[in-house]
Design an enzyme around this catalytic site. Structure first.
Site: not given
Length: 353
Positions: A278, A306-308
């Site tokens: 994101h 790996g989400k932000i």
């Protein structure tokens, strides 16, 4: 002395008449959570002004009973958000007020046994009538009885139809305003609320409706295939936060690790799978990270998944959302007149139109 540590001075706030947006900008030049609150406004403003960005609001807890639901309606109408992921409570308990009933200011210091005798439910320092709650559940049940029993609904499809149902009755709740503006609402744990009881009440009348959680997840993750970037705003944590985080990494299994054309994906070294962090993130929470739970975990921790995006803009403010959300949205109201190009997610409703 290494001058790289001394780039920006703390600026003391002077008391004088000023708009909220100005105050929050000044708070952004101070410290602690006041600074983080000011930074959150800046990050959200940047989201609104960026093109080809899908903004997701994760809404946890029971904010509607605390007088916050009309703020969510405003965010929808201004299109400062494109998708909502919510607890069932937030998009059911607001219906009570939208129907014309009320919540009442009370006290957290009270004889709860006496409240039980009076058929009053307590939400910390707010009281609600059980009779009003039941009226809301009856309305939910009436809608459920209009649905097909041989169709598998995602929560987004369910809420879109329910929103149109409520709008026709002039019940302008979050769900109704979202349907009018074609803003999808996902609620993966919606039965953990009045909806669960309403489904049972409809079932008792021989009308069993099917909710398909796999279809719901597939629809939600597919948003990641139809946008260049994602910005997220978390009011609290829980399931709404966790589901929203998964857009970043669950696109890969959906596409069989082939990647998304037009998106700048990253490939894990050990596995042939892509992730799409994101670009923007805001979290307003009162939970602490040291207990290991998702609701308190930092956005920095999410970078490891790996989400932000480590290079993106983010802000975490440890603050009661009933303080932070009104201040942030009023500042946005002063700073941003409109959003130029909100994401169009109406394709999510094609199967029911």
């Amino acid at each position: 002395m290494n001058k790289s540590f001394l780039n920006k001075k703390v600026e003391a706030i002077e008391v004088k008449q000023k708009p909220i947006s100005k105050l929050l900008a000044e708070m952004g030049n101070t410290a602690y959570q006041g600074r983080k609150l000011g930074e959150a406004v800046d990050v959200w403003e940047n989201m609104i002004k960026e093109r080809d960005l899908t903004i997701v609001l994760g809404l946890s807890g029971s904010m509607s009973t605390a007088g916050q639901w009309k703020i969510v309606n405003w965010l929808i109408e201004k299109r400062f958000i494109d998708v909502i992921v919510s607890t069932g409570a937030n998009v059911s308990e607001d219906i009570i007020e939208a129907m014309g009933f009320s919540y009442w200011q009370g006290s957290h210091i009270v004889n709860d046994q006496e409240l039980l005798k009076e058929d009053l439910n307590r939400y910390y320092d707010v009281y609600g009538k059980e009779t009003d709650y039941r009226q809301m559940e009856d309305l939910l049940t009436k809608f459920i009885l209009t649905l097909k029993t041989d169709f598998q609904y995602s929560s987004a499809e369910f809420f879109y139809l329910f929103g149109n149902f409520l709008a026709n009755k002039s019940v302008n709740s979050i769900v109704a305003v979202a349907a009018k503006n074609k803003v999808p609402i996902f609620s993966p744990a919606m039965t953990d609320s009045a909806y669960g009881e309403a489904f049972l009440m409809a079932k008792n009348q021989g009308h069993s409706v099917i909710l398909d959680s796999v279809k719901e997840f597939d629809q939600f993750v597919s948003i990641g295939e139809k946008t260049k970037d994602v910005g997220v705003i978390y009011i609290g944590g829980g399931v709404p936060k966790d589901l929203t985080q998964l857009i970043a990494i669950s696109v890969s299994p959906r596409t069989e690790d082939k990647g998304v054309p037009g998106r700048d994906g990253h490939l894990r070294k050990s596995l042939q799978e892509y992730y799409y962090p994101h670009k923007y993130a805001i979290q307003i929470t009162t939970d602490s990270p040291q207990w290991g739970g998702l609701s308190g975990c930092t956005l920095e921790e999410a970078i490891s998944w790996g989400k932000i995006d480590s290079l993106g803009k983010r802000a975490v403010c440890y603050c009661d959302a009933t303080i932070a959300l009104p201040l942030i949205t009023h500042a946005l109201n002063e700073r941003v007149m409109s959003r130029v190009q909100p994401a169009d997610l109406s394709w999510l409703f094609k199967s029911i139109l």
